[in-house]
Design a protein around this motif. Structure first.
Motif, mmCIF file in Angstrom:
data_model
loop_
_atom_site.group_PDB
_atom_site.id
_atom_site.type_symbol
_atom_site.label_atom_id
_atom_site.label_comp_id
_atom_site.label_asym_id
_atom_site.label_seq_id
_atom_site.Cartn_x
_atom_site.Cartn_y
_atom_site.Cartn_z
ATOM 1 N N MET A 1 0.840 -1.183 0.000
ATOM 2 C CA MET A 1 0.000 0.000 0.000
ATOM 3 C C MET A 1 0.883 1.242 0.000
ATOM 4 O O MET A 1 1.847 1.336 0.746
ATOM 5 N N THR A 2 0.544 2.178 -0.848
ATOM 6 C CA THR A 2 1.333 3.402 -0.937
ATOM 7 C C THR A 2 0.980 4.344 0.203
ATOM 8 O O THR A 2 -0.146 4.353 0.690
ATOM 9 N N PRO A 3 1.952 5.142 0.631
ATOM 10 C CA PRO A 3 1.660 6.082 1.720
ATOM 11 C C PRO A 3 0.670 7.158 1.265
ATOM 12 O O PRO A 3 0.547 7.457 0.076
ATOM 13 N N ASP A 4 -0.038 7.712 2.233
ATOM 14 C CA ASP A 4 -0.995 8.781 1.934
ATOM 15 C C ASP A 4 -0.251 10.016 1.443
ATOM 16 O O ASP A 4 0.826 10.339 1.948
ATOM 17 N N PRO A 5 -0.846 10.727 0.485
ATOM 18 C CA PRO A 5 -0.229 11.971 0.014
ATOM 19 C C PRO A 5 -0.152 12.997 1.153
ATOM 20 O O PRO A 5 -1.020 13.023 2.038
ATOM 21 N N PRO A 6 0.863 13.847 1.141
ATOM 22 C CA PRO A 6 1.024 14.835 2.211
ATOM 23 C C PRO A 6 -0.206 15.722 2.411
ATOM 24 O O PRO A 6 -0.552 16.040 3.551
#
Length: 81
Positions: A1-6
Motif C-alpha cells: 500500500m502506498t503512503p498517503d499523500p502529504p
C-alpha cells in the motif's frame, strides 16, 4: 500500500483538530455552525480520497476548492462573533 499523500495527511490532522474545536462551540451556534463546518471538513477528506483514486481529478478538485472556500467563510464568521 502506498503512503498517503502529504495533502491528505495534513488535512486529516487539521480535521481532527477542528472537530475537537467545534465540539466546544457555544450551544447557540454548535448545531448551526459546528455541523456545517464539520461536514465541509469531512467532505474535503472524502474528495481527497476520491481524487486520489479517480482518473477524472479536475472536477473533484474543483468541488474540494469550493468546499474549502465555504469553510473559510464559515470559520471567518465564527471568529468574528
Amino acid at each position: 500500500m502506498t503512503p498517503d499523500p502529504p495533502v491528505f495527511v495534513l488535512w486529516y490532522d487539521f480535521t481532527q483538530w477542528l472537530l475537537g474545536k467545534t465540539a466546544k462551540f457555544p450551544r447557540q451556534v454548535r448545531f448551526s455552525f459546528s455541523n456545517r463546518i464539520d461536514n465541509l471538513a469531512l467532505d474535503v477528506i472524502e474528495g481527497l480520497v476520491e481524487a486520489r483514486f479517480s482518473a477524472g481529478k479536475q472536477e473533484i478538485l474543483r468541488r474540494i476548492d469550493l468546499d474549502l472556500e465555504k469553510l473559510r467563510v464559515l470559520l471567518r464568521m465564527c471568529h468574528d462573533q
